[in-house]
Motif scaffolding. Structure first.
Motif, PDB file in Angstrom:
ATOM      1  N   LEU A 181       0.828  -1.209   0.000  1.00  0.00           N
ATOM      2  CA  LEU A 181       0.000   0.000   0.000  1.00  0.00           C
ATOM      3  C   LEU A 181       0.863   1.261   0.000  1.00  0.00           C
ATOM      4  O   LEU A 181       0.562   2.227  -0.697  1.00  0.00           O
ATOM      5  N   GLU A 182       1.936   1.238   0.753  1.00  0.00           N
ATOM      6  CA  GLU A 182       2.868   2.377   0.785  1.00  0.00           C
ATOM      7  C   GLU A 182       3.458   2.614  -0.602  1.00  0.00           C
ATOM      8  O   GLU A 182       3.492   3.750  -1.092  1.00  0.00           O
ATOM      9  N   ARG A 183       3.903   1.540  -1.250  1.00  0.00           N
ATOM     10  CA  ARG A 183       4.472   1.643  -2.600  1.00  0.00           C
ATOM     11  C   ARG A 183       3.476   2.194  -3.607  1.00  0.00           C
ATOM     12  O   ARG A 183       3.846   2.871  -4.553  1.00  0.00           O
ATOM     13  N   CYS A 184       2.205   1.903  -3.403  1.00  0.00           N
ATOM     14  CA  CYS A 184       1.150   2.349  -4.327  1.00  0.00           C
ATOM     15  C   CYS A 184       0.579   3.709  -3.941  1.00  0.00           C
ATOM     16  O   CYS A 184      -0.356   4.192  -4.594  1.00  0.00           O
ATOM     17  N   GLY A 185       1.102   4.323  -2.895  1.00  0.00           N
ATOM     18  CA  GLY A 185       0.603   5.623  -2.465  1.00  0.00           C
ATOM     19  C   GLY A 185      -0.736   5.556  -1.743  1.00  0.00           C
ATOM     20  O   GLY A 185      -1.483   6.532  -1.719  1.00  0.00           O
ATOM     21  N   LEU A 186      -1.027   4.411  -1.141  1.00  0.00           N
ATOM     22  CA  LEU A 186      -2.317   4.207  -0.485  1.00  0.00           C
ATOM     23  C   LEU A 186      -2.191   4.042   1.032  1.00  0.00           C
ATOM     24  O   LEU A 186      -3.135   3.600   1.684  1.00  0.00           O
ATOM     25  N   ARG A 187      -1.067   4.391   1.579  1.00  0.00           N
ATOM     26  CA  ARG A 187      -0.808   4.168   3.010  1.00  0.00           C
ATOM     27  C   ARG A 187      -1.883   4.791   3.902  1.00  0.00           C
ATOM     28  O   ARG A 187      -2.255   4.229   4.925  1.00  0.00           O
ATOM     29  N   GLU A 188      -2.420   5.922   3.504  1.00  0.00           N
ATOM     30  CA  GLU A 188      -3.413   6.617   4.328  1.00  0.00           C
ATOM     31  C   GLU A 188      -4.854   6.202   4.022  1.00  0.00           C
ATOM     32  O   GLU A 188      -5.783   6.692   4.648  1.00  0.00           O
TER      33      GLU A 188
ATOM     34  N   GLN B 149       0.877 -15.752  -2.754  1.00  0.00           N
ATOM     35  CA  GLN B 149      -0.131 -15.581  -3.807  1.00  0.00           C
ATOM     36  C   GLN B 149      -1.067 -14.422  -3.487  1.00  0.00           C
ATOM     37  O   GLN B 149      -1.479 -13.685  -4.388  1.00  0.00           O
ATOM     38  N   ILE B 150      -1.400 -14.246  -2.223  1.00  0.00           N
ATOM     39  CA  ILE B 150      -2.244 -13.117  -1.812  1.00  0.00           C
ATOM     40  C   ILE B 150      -1.558 -11.807  -2.186  1.00  0.00           C
ATOM     41  O   ILE B 150      -2.160 -10.933  -2.815  1.00  0.00           O
ATOM     42  N   ILE B 151      -0.295 -11.681  -1.825  1.00  0.00           N
ATOM     43  CA  ILE B 151       0.459 -10.465  -2.133  1.00  0.00           C
ATOM     44  C   ILE B 151       0.552 -10.280  -3.645  1.00  0.00           C
ATOM     45  O   ILE B 151       0.329  -9.175  -4.166  1.00  0.00           O
ATOM     46  N   ALA B 152       0.842 -11.353  -4.362  1.00  0.00           N
ATOM     47  CA  ALA B 152       0.971 -11.275  -5.821  1.00  0.00           C
ATOM     48  C   ALA B 152      -0.339 -10.876  -6.491  1.00  0.00           C
ATOM     49  O   ALA B 152      -0.334 -10.160  -7.502  1.00  0.00           O
ATOM     50  N   GLN B 153      -1.461 -11.309  -5.953  1.00  0.00           N
ATOM     51  CA  GLN B 153      -2.753 -10.977  -6.558  1.00  0.00           C
ATOM     52  C   GLN B 153      -3.249  -9.591  -6.158  1.00  0.00           C
ATOM     53  O   GLN B 153      -3.880  -8.901  -6.962  1.00  0.00           O
ATOM     54  N   LEU B 154      -2.975  -9.182  -4.928  1.00  0.00           N
ATOM     55  CA  LEU B 154      -3.459  -7.872  -4.483  1.00  0.00           C
ATOM     56  C   LEU B 154      -2.579  -6.713  -4.959  1.00  0.00           C
ATOM     57  O   LEU B 154      -3.078  -5.605  -5.142  1.00  0.00           O
ATOM     58  N   THR B 155      -1.302  -6.954  -5.187  1.00  0.00           N
ATOM     59  CA  THR B 155      -0.402  -5.869  -5.595  1.00  0.00           C
ATOM     60  C   THR B 155      -0.876  -5.162  -6.862  1.00  0.00           C
ATOM     61  O   THR B 155      -1.008  -3.934  -6.867  1.00  0.00           O
ATOM     62  N   PRO B 156      -1.170  -5.873  -7.957  1.00  0.00           N
ATOM     63  CA  PRO B 156      -1.641  -5.154  -9.144  1.00  0.00           C
ATOM     64  C   PRO B 156      -3.011  -4.502  -8.940  1.00  0.00           C
ATOM     65  O   PRO B 156      -3.297  -3.463  -9.540  1.00  0.00           O
ATOM     66  N   LEU B 157      -3.845  -5.079  -8.090  1.00  0.00           N
ATOM     67  CA  LEU B 157      -5.141  -4.465  -7.811  1.00  0.00           C
ATOM     68  C   LEU B 157      -4.962  -3.153  -7.050  1.00  0.00           C
ATOM     69  O   LEU B 157      -5.611  -2.160  -7.364  1.00  0.00           O
ATOM     70  N   PHE B 158      -4.079  -3.148  -6.060  1.00  0.00           N
ATOM     71  CA  PHE B 158      -3.809  -1.908  -5.332  1.00  0.00           C
ATOM     72  C   PHE B 158      -3.214  -0.852  -6.253  1.00  0.00           C
ATOM     73  O   PHE B 158      -3.546   0.331  -6.150  1.00  0.00           O
ATOM     74  N   SER B 159      -2.354  -1.274  -7.155  1.00  0.00           N
ATOM     75  CA  SER B 159      -1.755  -0.330  -8.109  1.00  0.00           C
ATOM     76  C   SER B 159      -2.827   0.295  -8.997  1.00  0.00           C
ATOM     77  O   SER B 159      -2.864   1.518  -9.188  1.00  0.00           O
ATOM     78  N   ARG B 160      -3.711  -0.534  -9.522  1.00  0.00           N
ATOM     79  CA  ARG B 160      -4.813  -0.022 -10.343  1.00  0.00           C
ATOM     80  C   ARG B 160      -5.739   0.877  -9.538  1.00  0.00           C
ATOM     81  O   ARG B 160      -6.154   1.936 -10.015  1.00  0.00           O
ATOM     82  N   TYR B 161      -6.070   0.438  -8.334  1.00  0.00           N
ATOM     83  CA  TYR B 161      -6.955   1.220  -7.467  1.00  0.00           C
ATOM     84  C   TYR B 161      -6.379   2.610  -7.207  1.00  0.00           C
ATOM     85  O   TYR B 161      -7.104   3.605  -7.249  1.00  0.00           O
ATOM     86  N   SER B 162      -5.089   2.695  -6.994  1.00  0.00           N
ATOM     87  CA  SER B 162      -4.467   3.990  -6.716  1.00  0.00           C
ATOM     88  C   SER B 162      -4.586   4.943  -7.903  1.00  0.00           C
ATOM     89  O   SER B 162      -4.662   6.154  -7.723  1.00  0.00           O
ATOM     90  N   LYS B 163      -4.656   4.394  -9.121  1.00  0.00           N
ATOM     91  CA  LYS B 163      -4.717   5.215 -10.331  1.00  0.00           C
ATOM     92  C   LYS B 163      -6.142   5.436 -10.841  1.00  0.00           C
ATOM     93  O   LYS B 163      -6.432   6.453 -11.452  1.00  0.00           O
TER      94      LYS B 163
END
Length: 125
Positions: free
Chosen positions: A14-21, A78-92
């Motif tokens: 989340l921090e990497r994707c700018g979603l920490r807050e 697998q959880i991290i691998a699947q949620l990472t691209p979703l968090f990235s998309r969500y941030s944008k």
């Protein structure tokens, strides 16, 4: 208790994707009674076997909508691998003040769970 470990790893993403807050409701249970109410979370996990979980997405931040099965028998990596691209998309792609659970519904990642009696069925995505 495993959830704090997983949340720690998710916070890094989340921090990497700018979603920490951003607040995202995550709930987990290893019990078939679902005392942790994972079905009410934006991201919910129900233990299947040691180290594996069913992952559910799309619950309402306020708990007004159940989530929908997204992935079966996933491990921590697998959880991290699947949620990472979703968090990235969500941030944008998220709309102003749009919660993660609402975003996964709006973008078609999962269909909304409109009737609780269908929660245990496998969704057609």
């Amino acid at each position: 208790r495993y959830l704090p470990t997983l949340v720690g790893r998710l916070e890094v993403v989340l921090e990497r994707c700018g979603l920490r807050e951003r607040d995202i409701v995550v709930r987990m249970t290893g019990c078939p009674n679902s005392c942790g109410r994972p079905s009410m979370a934006e991201i919910g996990f129900i233990g299947k076997a040691p180290g594996t979980y069913n992952m559910y997405l799309g619950g309402d931040f306020l708990g007004h909508r159940l989530n929908t099965l997204y992935a079966e028998s996933v491990t921590e990596d697998q959880i991290i691998a699947q949620l990472t691209p979703l968090f990235s998309r969500y941030s944008k792609e998220r709309e102003k003040s749009e919660a993660f659970g609402d975003w996964v519904i709006r973008t078609g990642i999962v269909k909304p769970m409109t009737q609780g009696r269908h929660w245990w069925t496998i969704p057609e995505v």
